[in-house]
Enzyme design. Structure first.
Site, PDB file in Angstrom:
ATOM      1  N   TRP A 187      62.189  57.529   7.937  1.00  0.00           N
ATOM      2  CA  TRP A 187      61.819  58.542   7.565  1.00  0.00           C
ATOM      3  C   TRP A 187      60.332  58.762   6.971  1.00  0.00           C
ATOM      4  O   TRP A 187      59.545  59.621   7.301  1.00  0.00           O
ATOM      5  CB  TRP A 187      62.670  59.023   6.252  1.00  0.00           C
ATOM      6  CG  TRP A 187      62.351  60.481   5.575  1.00  0.00           C
ATOM      7  CD1 TRP A 187      62.869  61.767   5.711  1.00  0.00           C
ATOM      8  CD2 TRP A 187      61.323  60.391   4.480  1.00  0.00           C
ATOM      9  NE1 TRP A 187      62.108  62.523   5.021  1.00  0.00           N
ATOM     10  CE2 TRP A 187      61.448  61.804   4.163  1.00  0.00           C
ATOM     11  CE3 TRP A 187      60.439  59.612   3.862  1.00  0.00           C
ATOM     12  CZ2 TRP A 187      60.494  62.355   3.136  1.00  0.00           C
ATOM     13  CZ3 TRP A 187      59.540  60.079   2.925  1.00  0.00           C
ATOM     14  CH2 TRP A 187      59.714  61.366   2.426  1.00  0.00           C
ATOM     15  N   HIS A 188      59.866  57.651   6.976  1.00  0.00           N
ATOM     16  CA  HIS A 188      58.392  57.387   6.159  1.00  0.00           C
ATOM     17  C   HIS A 188      57.641  57.556   7.514  1.00  0.00           C
ATOM     18  O   HIS A 188      56.268  58.186   7.265  1.00  0.00           O
ATOM     19  CB  HIS A 188      58.352  56.116   5.545  1.00  0.00           C
ATOM     20  CG  HIS A 188      58.681  56.284   3.829  1.00  0.00           C
ATOM     21  ND1 HIS A 188      60.100  55.901   3.775  1.00  0.00           N
ATOM     22  CD2 HIS A 188      58.211  56.399   2.995  1.00  0.00           C
ATOM     23  CE1 HIS A 188      60.249  55.961   2.476  1.00  0.00           C
ATOM     24  NE2 HIS A 188      59.309  56.500   1.818  1.00  0.00           N
ATOM     25  N   GLY A 189      58.015  57.272   8.361  1.00  0.00           N
ATOM     26  CA  GLY A 189      56.786  57.304   9.552  1.00  0.00           C
ATOM     27  C   GLY A 189      57.354  56.744  10.865  1.00  0.00           C
ATOM     28  O   GLY A 189      58.413  56.087  10.730  1.00  0.00           O
TER      29      GLY A 189
END
Lengths: 474, 341
Positions: free
Chosen positions: A323-325
């Protein structure tokens, strides 16, 4: 883009606030919606279309799910909502990553495949608003909430500018009623809102942006940093990301309070966590509870035995990392946290048996736990911030074999001290009183002193020029 | 018994903010009273000058009297390596000042001013020679001119002006930085002595904000534009004229040191830019003002190609050997003047 830490935002907010204060509820919502679209459009107006798609699809799906008693039909509309949001997210955020990874895999296997990458711009805040709107349809599907028929109010719930681009990821159950019902702005909200905004600004422009000057040269270097410099940079990054993200959350909550809204607490002194599970109860709370409620529990949670629980934990954290990257380093970071959470769960029965007889030994044991958790989290941040697996490997190696006093780090240590001293004092008091607004209850003279230190820190040490927030890229 | 409402109680709206303002004013008064040369001494006072002067501030002094010595300010920007001069000037003293940029600044004991002093002391030990190198990295003709104005009260007997011609862009950028520092909100904030003092101490402790905003790419772009060079050559001309005028007014002899370059494809040390800068400087030759042709002197000393590596560390800066050569040649040049004979 209009950043909270810019002069443009000050002008924008004052203009919006003047209109807001002199409008009735209906026009307050309309003006906030227009302001939210201007706020987002100032970055790139073309991507407003994505917000409108999410808004329109979830509004209709929410109504259809609610209206139908047929399970299949309800599921059908839920799937439409999920596919739309995850499709937007997947395409704009992950297409190039998966295409490049597939190409690399083919090459590793010795098969020829032409690389397919598109020139895709990652829309700011896409991960935040897609998750927020998805929670709306899921909650209607689970019959936890009822949909609203007021389209423009729903649109404001999706696009509410203080938390649109970097959270907190609000749930409809909490935010939507605040949109739908008239709001009263209390004196307490104004003072809390002002404090939160300036404290968040301090965390961003003084702590995070200053520490970035220690972190960026080290992580941007190609093997020239010493072990001591890397170690200081990792510590600095752990506070940079905290200052940056929690600073944004504080400012978002402060602005919302001034508008009469109450957003959820997103950070609760995370580095005082005594174990990794507690860390995730204190760090980015809106995301961790989202992942728990909509992913971990949907996978089965801890209901079907230890092995399945571990699997669910790992899957949740890997996806949380992703989700973060769109990079393998984020997946590694998620996997690392998943592994530590599993280890914690496995050793929990043993840890519970440790009985401490005196207050002092209890205190020391807490300190050991906090220190250990902090260093595990820092190890995770190294993976999170690194540009490649190779950099993680070389930095770890460098810290293990080349960790000796280095005069180059002394000014950086002084800067770390300056940046963290006031933050630590305030956090300790917040933690002891369990009150995020404890400062507002202190005697005015001491409060005035704290305000002055915060103000002078921003003026004297703050990095001018509106640096972007780290979490915008997620 | 109910507590009365006062500024010490929390129930007055904005009591914390009022206290913040009161504390700020108290500290501001303290800063204004205590931050004075009489209280903290001249050295500390100029070290943390009360004006926010990172970069070059034409309003600030670059030297001060400390007992019977003249000391040069040791700010981060103008680090003059602790040079001092006796005050008042002794009768047999001969004061030479070198003003220039990084080429003439060089290392503490590898610059031509240092070698020149040694040579002068050897040749004429009966005189009290001082050769004070006030060169600073990255300064161009404008800032050299401003510094020259400041040293005139120190009664120089000779000034060596080394206008190298490479730092005109830096002069413009520094002037812009100075203007920005004192504009808008900063202009208001820097009226406060407390804020300036704290900013200086914080900058000193964390090595932050030393007034040097480097943007290499912007500089490269600026250097590639011929129109800029035309403008910069005009500013060298203009500032040299002002410096000569000032020295003539104070009857101070001047040596204008020319430029030299090490470049691929050049037989000697004179590129197109060298010729342009030298042409400007030569035009100012008059009684009491001479031109020292650096590229020619280097070439005479080392006409063969290996001389380039021996004399230059890069395209513009010289080695210790290069400085030694120039010092020897300058010595000859000096005694060719009637005023030194």
């Amino acid at each position: 883009m209009i950043l909270f830490n810019s002069f443009e935002f000050g002008v924008f907010f004052i203009a919006v606030y003047c209109i807001y204060l002199y409008s009735g509820h209906r026009w307050q919502n309309r003006s906030l919606l227009i302001a939210s679209y201007i706020f987002y459009g100032s970055w790139n107006w073309k991507f407003l279309g994505l917000i409108w798609i999410s808004t329109g699809v979830d509004y209709l799906c929410g109504l259809k799910i609610h209206e139908s008693d047929n399970v299949k039909k309800r599921r059908h509309f839920l799937v439409i909502s999920m596919c739309t949001n995850l499709g937007i997210l997947g395409f704009f955020k992950y297409f190039n990553f998966f295409a490049a990874s597939f190409h690399d895999l083919m090459q590793t296997l010795g098969w020829h495949a032409d690389p397919l990458t598109l020139n895709i711009v990652l829309p700011v805040g896409i991960s935040f608003y897609t998750f927020q709107t998805m929670s709306y349809t899921i909650d209607i599907y689970r019959k936890k909430i009822e949909p609203t028929r007021r389209f423009f109010d729903f649109a404001l719930f999706v696009a509410f500018f203080p938390q649109l681009v970097a959270g907190p990821i609000e749930r409809a159950k909490r935010l939507l009623p605040q949109v739908l019902n008239p709001r009263v702005i209390t004196r307490e909200q104004v003072s809390q809102g002002c404090w939160l905004f300036f404290w968040g600004l301090f965390k961003k422009v003084y702590i995070a942006d200053n520490l970035a000057q220690i972190v960026d040269p080290v992580f941007g270097s190609t093997g020239t940093a010493s072990g001591a410099e890397i170690l200081v940079a990792v510590y600095a990054f752990s506070f940079q990301i905290y200052g940056d993200f929690s600073g944004y959350s504080d400012m978002a909550r402060g602005i919302s309070k001034l508008l009469g809204f109450e957003l959820m607490l997103n950070f609760r002194a995370p580095y005082f966590a005594g174990n990794i599970r507690e860390f995730w109860q204190r760090w980015h709370i809106s995301l961790s509870t989202w992942l728990k409620d909509y992913l971990y529990i949907s996978l089965g949670g801890n209901r079907s035995g230890a092995l399945n629980t571990y699997r669910n934990l790992m899957v949740t954290m890997l996806l949380g990392g992703l989700w973060h990257g769109a990079a393998w380093t984020f997946i590694l970071w998620g996997g690392f946290h998943g592994m530590v959470l599993i280890l914690h769960r496995m050793t929990m029965p043993l840890l519970r048996k440790i009985s401490l007889r005196s207050k002092l030994s209890d205190y020391l044991w807490k300190c050991v736990c906090i220190c250990t958790t902090f260093h595990l989290v820092c190890l995770g941040w190294l993976m999170f911030r690194a540009q490649s697996f190779g950099q993680i490997r070389s930095f770890l190696f460098q810290m293990l074999v080349d960790l000796k006093p280095d005069p180059a780090i002394y000014p950086q240590l002084i800067k770390l001290f300056f940046c963290l001293s006031l933050l630590t004092v305030v956090q300790v008091f917040k933690e002891r009183t369990n009150d995020p607004y404890t400062i507002l209850n202190w005697p005015p003279l001491i409060r005035g002193g704290i305000y002055l230190i915060v103000l002078l820190s921003i003026i004297i040490g703050g990095v001018q020029g509106g640096q972007e927030f780290i979490y915008f890229q997620f | 018994m109910g507590r009365s409402s006062s500024i010490f109680s929390s129930d007055i709206p904005g009591a914390g903010i009022l206290w913040m303002i009161a504390l700020f004013l108290v500290l501001e008064v303290f800063a204004r009273v205590l931050w004075h040369p009489m209280v903290i001494g001249e050295r500390l006072y100029t070290r943390f000058s009360p004006v926010y002067d990172y970069g070059f501030d034409a309003t600030q002094p670059i030297w001060f009297k400390s007992g019977n010595r003249i000391e040069f300010v040791p700010t981060q920007y103008l680090n003059f390596r602790g040079h001092t001069l006796p005050y008042p000037k002794p009768d047999n003293a001969f004061r030479i000042f070198t003003l220039g940029s990084s080429v003439s600044r060089s290392g503490a004991d590898t610059n031509y001013s240092y070698f020149l002093k040694q040579a002068l002391e050897t040749e004429h030990p009966e005189r009290d020679w001082t050769v004070t190198n006030l060169s600073a990295d990255g300064i161009g003709s404008l800032r050299i001119m401003l510094m020259l104005q400041k040293i005139m009260p120190l009664s120089p007997d000779l000034v060596i002006l080394h206008v190298h011609g490479s730092n005109e862009y830096e002069d413009e950028r520094d002037a812009l930085y100075q203007r920005q520092l004192h504009q808008g909100l900063n202009g208001i904030l820097f009226q406060s002595r407390l804020i300036v003092l704290m900013k200086k101490i914080y900058g000193y402790m964390t090595l932050k904000d030393q007034g040097r905003v480097w943007d290499a790419e912007e500089e490269i772009r600026a250097n590639e534009d011929p129109a800029n060079w035309e403008q910069w050559l005009q500013s060298i001309d203009r500032n040299t004229a002002r410096m000569i005028q000032l020295c003539t007014k104070h009857q101070v002899p001047v040596i204008l040191v020319g430029r030299a370059e090490k470049r691929e494809g050049l037989a000697g040390f004179d590129s197109e830019l060298v010729r342009q800068v030298d042409h400007i400087l030569k035009a100012y030759q008059e009684p009491g003002v001479t031109f020292f042709n650096t590229s020619k002197k280097f070439f005479e000393y080392h006409p063969e190609p290996r001389g380039k590596a021996l004399l230059f560390t890069d395209e513009a800066h010289w080695t210790g050997e290069g400085h030694r050569v120039i010092a020897q040649q300058l010595l000859k040049h000096l005694f060719s003047f009637a005023f030194l004979k």
